[in-house]
Design a protein around this motif. Structure first.
Motif, PDB file in Angstrom:
ATOM      1  N   LYS A  19      39.697  19.444  48.618  1.00  0.00           N
ATOM      2  CA  LYS A  19      39.139  20.169  49.771  1.00  0.00           C
ATOM      3  C   LYS A  19      38.617  19.235  50.864  1.00  0.00           C
ATOM      4  O   LYS A  19      38.856  19.471  52.052  1.00  0.00           O
ATOM      5  CB  LYS A  19      38.016  21.077  49.259  1.00  0.00           C
ATOM      6  CG  LYS A  19      37.231  21.781  50.327  1.00  0.00           C
ATOM      7  CD  LYS A  19      36.046  22.487  49.716  1.00  0.00           C
ATOM      8  CE  LYS A  19      35.198  21.514  48.939  1.00  0.00           C
ATOM      9  NZ  LYS A  19      33.923  22.074  48.465  1.00  0.00           N
ATOM     10  N   SER A  38      25.488  20.031  56.106  1.00  0.00           N
ATOM     11  CA  SER A  38      24.515  20.728  55.260  1.00  0.00           C
ATOM     12  C   SER A  38      23.317  19.852  54.938  1.00  0.00           C
ATOM     13  O   SER A  38      23.390  18.633  54.997  1.00  0.00           O
ATOM     14  CB  SER A  38      25.167  21.101  53.925  1.00  0.00           C
ATOM     15  OG  SER A  38      26.203  22.004  54.109  1.00  0.00           O
ATOM     16  N   ARG A  42      20.391  16.069  47.051  1.00  0.00           N
ATOM     17  CA  ARG A  42      20.984  15.019  46.207  1.00  0.00           C
ATOM     18  C   ARG A  42      20.938  13.678  46.940  1.00  0.00           C
ATOM     19  O   ARG A  42      20.823  13.640  48.166  1.00  0.00           O
ATOM     20  CB  ARG A  42      22.405  15.418  45.767  1.00  0.00           C
ATOM     21  CG  ARG A  42      23.535  14.939  46.621  1.00  0.00           C
ATOM     22  CD  ARG A  42      24.819  14.819  45.814  1.00  0.00           C
ATOM     23  NE  ARG A  42      26.023  14.936  46.628  1.00  0.00           N
ATOM     24  CZ  ARG A  42      26.434  14.019  47.491  1.00  0.00           C
ATOM     25  NH1 ARG A  42      25.713  12.949  47.744  1.00  0.00           N
ATOM     26  NH2 ARG A  42      27.563  14.214  48.161  1.00  0.00           N
ATOM     27  N   ARG A  45      25.727   9.168  48.170  1.00  0.00           N
ATOM     28  CA  ARG A  45      26.638   8.313  47.397  1.00  0.00           C
ATOM     29  C   ARG A  45      26.985   7.105  48.256  1.00  0.00           C
ATOM     30  O   ARG A  45      26.752   7.118  49.469  1.00  0.00           O
ATOM     31  CB  ARG A  45      27.940   9.072  47.086  1.00  0.00           C
ATOM     32  CG  ARG A  45      27.731  10.245  46.172  1.00  0.00           C
ATOM     33  CD  ARG A  45      29.080  10.826  45.729  1.00  0.00           C
ATOM     34  NE  ARG A  45      28.873  12.065  44.997  1.00  0.00           N
ATOM     35  CZ  ARG A  45      29.400  13.245  45.333  1.00  0.00           C
ATOM     36  NH1 ARG A  45      30.207  13.341  46.389  1.00  0.00           N
ATOM     37  NH2 ARG A  45      29.157  14.320  44.617  1.00  0.00           N
ATOM     38  N   TYR A  54      25.743  14.485  55.129  1.00  0.00           N
ATOM     39  CA  TYR A  54      24.729  15.493  54.808  1.00  0.00           C
ATOM     40  C   TYR A  54      23.462  15.090  55.532  1.00  0.00           C
ATOM     41  O   TYR A  54      23.322  13.952  55.959  1.00  0.00           O
ATOM     42  CB  TYR A  54      24.405  15.498  53.303  1.00  0.00           C
ATOM     43  CG  TYR A  54      25.415  16.207  52.434  1.00  0.00           C
ATOM     44  CD1 TYR A  54      25.458  17.585  52.366  1.00  0.00           C
ATOM     45  CD2 TYR A  54      26.321  15.472  51.661  1.00  0.00           C
ATOM     46  CE1 TYR A  54      26.384  18.238  51.565  1.00  0.00           C
ATOM     47  CE2 TYR A  54      27.253  16.118  50.851  1.00  0.00           C
ATOM     48  CZ  TYR A  54      27.280  17.503  50.806  1.00  0.00           C
ATOM     49  OH  TYR A  54      28.183  18.144  50.025  1.00  0.00           O
ATOM     50  N   GLU A  73      22.374  30.357  54.087  1.00  0.00           N
ATOM     51  CA  GLU A  73      22.748  30.417  52.673  1.00  0.00           C
ATOM     52  C   GLU A  73      22.316  29.112  52.033  1.00  0.00           C
ATOM     53  O   GLU A  73      22.192  28.099  52.710  1.00  0.00           O
ATOM     54  CB  GLU A  73      24.257  30.641  52.497  1.00  0.00           C
ATOM     55  CG  GLU A  73      25.156  29.526  53.004  1.00  0.00           C
ATOM     56  CD  GLU A  73      25.203  28.295  52.107  1.00  0.00           C
ATOM     57  OE1 GLU A  73      25.078  28.445  50.892  1.00  0.00           O
ATOM     58  OE2 GLU A  73      25.318  27.184  52.635  1.00  0.00           O
ATOM     59  N   TYR A  82      21.619  22.658  48.049  1.00  0.00           N
ATOM     60  CA  TYR A  82      22.419  22.492  49.259  1.00  0.00           C
ATOM     61  C   TYR A  82      22.195  23.714  50.135  1.00  0.00           C
ATOM     62  O   TYR A  82      22.133  24.834  49.634  1.00  0.00           O
ATOM     63  CB  TYR A  82      23.919  22.451  48.938  1.00  0.00           C
ATOM     64  CG  TYR A  82      24.378  21.299  48.088  1.00  0.00           C
ATOM     65  CD1 TYR A  82      24.261  21.330  46.699  1.00  0.00           C
ATOM     66  CD2 TYR A  82      24.958  20.184  48.665  1.00  0.00           C
ATOM     67  CE1 TYR A  82      24.701  20.278  45.918  1.00  0.00           C
ATOM     68  CE2 TYR A  82      25.404  19.120  47.887  1.00  0.00           C
ATOM     69  CZ  TYR A  82      25.268  19.176  46.521  1.00  0.00           C
ATOM     70  OH  TYR A  82      25.695  18.131  45.739  1.00  0.00           O
ATOM     71  N   GLY A  83      22.104  23.518  51.448  1.00  0.00           N
ATOM     72  CA  GLY A  83      21.928  24.683  52.309  1.00  0.00           C
ATOM     73  C   GLY A  83      22.494  24.479  53.705  1.00  0.00           C
ATOM     74  O   GLY A  83      22.564  23.352  54.204  1.00  0.00           O
ATOM     75  N   THR A  84      22.888  25.598  54.311  1.00  0.00           N
ATOM     76  CA  THR A  84      23.402  25.576  55.685  1.00  0.00           C
ATOM     77  C   THR A  84      22.322  26.098  56.601  1.00  0.00           C
ATOM     78  O   THR A  84      21.877  27.247  56.452  1.00  0.00           O
ATOM     79  CB  THR A  84      24.641  26.499  55.798  1.00  0.00           C
ATOM     80  OG1 THR A  84      25.602  26.091  54.834  1.00  0.00           O
ATOM     81  CG2 THR A  84      25.241  26.451  57.193  1.00  0.00           C
ATOM     82  N   ASP A 102      31.777  23.929  54.562  1.00  0.00           N
ATOM     83  CA  ASP A 102      32.306  23.488  53.267  1.00  0.00           C
ATOM     84  C   ASP A 102      31.217  23.778  52.252  1.00  0.00           C
ATOM     85  O   ASP A 102      30.298  22.981  52.063  1.00  0.00           O
ATOM     86  CB  ASP A 102      32.616  21.978  53.382  1.00  0.00           C
ATOM     87  CG  ASP A 102      32.980  21.347  52.054  1.00  0.00           C
ATOM     88  OD1 ASP A 102      32.681  21.935  50.997  1.00  0.00           O
ATOM     89  OD2 ASP A 102      33.549  20.245  52.074  1.00  0.00           O
ATOM     90  N   ILE A 103      31.275  24.981  51.674  1.00  0.00           N
ATOM     91  CA  ILE A 103      30.196  25.404  50.776  1.00  0.00           C
ATOM     92  C   ILE A 103      30.788  25.959  49.480  1.00  0.00           C
ATOM     93  O   ILE A 103      31.991  26.230  49.412  1.00  0.00           O
ATOM     94  CB  ILE A 103      29.276  26.466  51.441  1.00  0.00           C
ATOM     95  CG1 ILE A 103      30.062  27.713  51.821  1.00  0.00           C
ATOM     96  CG2 ILE A 103      28.580  25.872  52.656  1.00  0.00           C
ATOM     97  CD1 ILE A 103      29.201  28.835  52.378  1.00  0.00           C
ATOM     98  N   ASP A 104      29.941  26.155  48.479  1.00  0.00           N
ATOM     99  CA  ASP A 104      30.461  26.646  47.205  1.00  0.00           C
ATOM    100  C   ASP A 104      30.542  28.180  47.215  1.00  0.00           C
ATOM    101  O   ASP A 104      30.168  28.827  48.197  1.00  0.00           O
ATOM    102  CB  ASP A 104      29.613  26.117  46.043  1.00  0.00           C
ATOM    103  CG  ASP A 104      28.372  26.942  45.833  1.00  0.00           C
ATOM    104  OD1 ASP A 104      27.818  27.455  46.824  1.00  0.00           O
ATOM    105  OD2 ASP A 104      27.959  27.097  44.674  1.00  0.00           O
TER     106      ASP A 104
HETATM  107  P1  5GP Z   1      29.079  17.208  46.779  1.00  0.00           P
HETATM  108  O1  5GP Z   1      27.729  16.891  46.219  1.00  0.00           O
HETATM  109  O2  5GP Z   1      30.183  16.777  45.846  1.00  0.00           O
HETATM  110  O3  5GP Z   1      29.263  16.703  48.173  1.00  0.00           O
HETATM  111  O4  5GP Z   1      29.192  18.794  46.887  1.00  0.00           O
HETATM  112  C1  5GP Z   1      29.090  19.585  45.744  1.00  0.00           C
HETATM  113  C2  5GP Z   1      29.378  21.038  46.096  1.00  0.00           C
HETATM  114  O5  5GP Z   1      28.359  21.545  46.965  1.00  0.00           O
HETATM  115  C3  5GP Z   1      30.709  21.264  46.828  1.00  0.00           C
HETATM  116  O6  5GP Z   1      31.384  22.336  46.210  1.00  0.00           O
HETATM  117  C4  5GP Z   1      30.291  21.668  48.223  1.00  0.00           C
HETATM  118  O7  5GP Z   1      31.198  22.592  48.789  1.00  0.00           O
HETATM  119  C5  5GP Z   1      28.966  22.338  47.963  1.00  0.00           C
HETATM  120  N1  5GP Z   1      28.122  22.363  49.154  1.00  0.00           N
HETATM  121  C6  5GP Z   1      27.936  21.402  50.086  1.00  0.00           C
HETATM  122  N2  5GP Z   1      27.106  21.803  51.051  1.00  0.00           N
HETATM  123  C7  5GP Z   1      26.759  23.077  50.738  1.00  0.00           C
HETATM  124  C8  5GP Z   1      25.910  24.054  51.368  1.00  0.00           C
HETATM  125  O8  5GP Z   1      25.309  23.853  52.423  1.00  0.00           O
HETATM  126  N3  5GP Z   1      25.807  25.252  50.741  1.00  0.00           N
HETATM  127  C9  5GP Z   1      26.444  25.539  49.566  1.00  0.00           C
HETATM  128  N4  5GP Z   1      26.289  26.753  49.043  1.00  0.00           N
HETATM  129  N5  5GP Z   1      27.242  24.645  48.963  1.00  0.00           N
HETATM  130  C10 5GP Z   1      27.388  23.428  49.528  1.00  0.00           C
END
Ligand code: 5GP
Length: 204
Positions: A19, A38, A42, A45, A54, A73, A82-84, A102-104
């Motif tokens: 993705k 977002s 965490r 990295r 982020y 959300e 994680y939040g938008t 890009d959210i879950d």
């Molecule tokens: P990563 O830590 O690998 O960057 O992201 C882990 C998961 O968190 C991914 O599936 C990503 O889509 C989701 N994610 C990232 N930002 C947000 C957000 O703001 N809201 C939600 N609900 N999921 C998020």
């Protein structure tokens, strides 16, 4: 020129589906669309930049923002929050751009339940085995973590069937073409047109 106002796009996929690669390429080839950055609790990295990948915040800051209804959300994913932020989306839309979230799947469900107008796109791997192989090749997670992510992927795919569009990523170029076509077609849909602009321009 564009006739439509900025739209919201949600893109979700199980971890390891590609993705991030598809989204980054989309942002390079398609004009007038930006990613929403977002907030997360965490840790960054290696190579990740604060405010670009982020906005990295403490759990306290995140909870304060939650209390102040700053998020449209939010979700806990793999033990992190994680939040938008609503303000982020408003900023991108006010520039006349579309926003890519890009959210879950939990976040996508919240947006759906709030009846916020958005087009959702779910990306699936061609098979569970392909997902397993991709996660292994990435070499960033232990076997146990990979196993957990593959198990989670099944639930995510079930939830993904509620999305507006489903793209199978067995060929990156093809997946990118499909994603780009969805957004391009959506931009010229009658119900996305900026009616105020049409009325003013044509005195109707
Ligand atoms: P990563 O830590 O690998 O960057 O992201 C882990 C998961 O968190 C991914 O599936 C990503 O889509 C989701 N994610 C990232 N930002 C947000 C957000 O703001 N809201 C939600 N609900 N999921 C998020």
């Amino acid at each position: 020129m564009r006739l439509n106002k900025g739209q919201l796009y949600i893109i979700s996929a199980p971890s390891g589906t590609g993705k991030t690669t598809i989204s980054r390429r989309l942002l390079k080839v398609l004009p007038n669309i930006r990613e929403s950055v977002s907030y997360t609790t965490r840790s960054p990295r290696a190579g990740e930049i604060d405010t670009v990948d982020y906005i990295f915040v403490s759990v306290e800051t995140f909870r304060d923002m939650l209390k102040n209804n700053a998020f449209i959300e939010y979700a806990e994913v793999h033990g992190n929050l994680y939040g938008t932020a609503l303000a982020t989306i408003q900023e991108v839309l006010s520039e006349g751009n579309d926003v890519l979230l890009d959210i879950d799947t939990q976040g996508a469900r919240q947006i759906r339940n709030k009846h916020i107008k958005a087009t959702s796109i779910f990306i699936i791997p061609p098979s569970i085995d392909a997902l397993y192989q991709r996660l292994k090749k990435r070499n960033t997670e232990s076997d146990e973590v990979i196993h957990r992510r593959v198990e989670k992927a099944r639930d995510e795919v079930r939830e993904g069937m509620l999305y507006d569009y489903i793209i199978v990523n067995d060929n990156l170029d093809q997946a990118l073409r499909e994603l780009s076509s969805i957004i391009t077609a959506n931009r010229v849909r009658g119900n996305c047109i900026d009616k105020d602009w049409v009325e003013k321009t044509f005195h109707i």
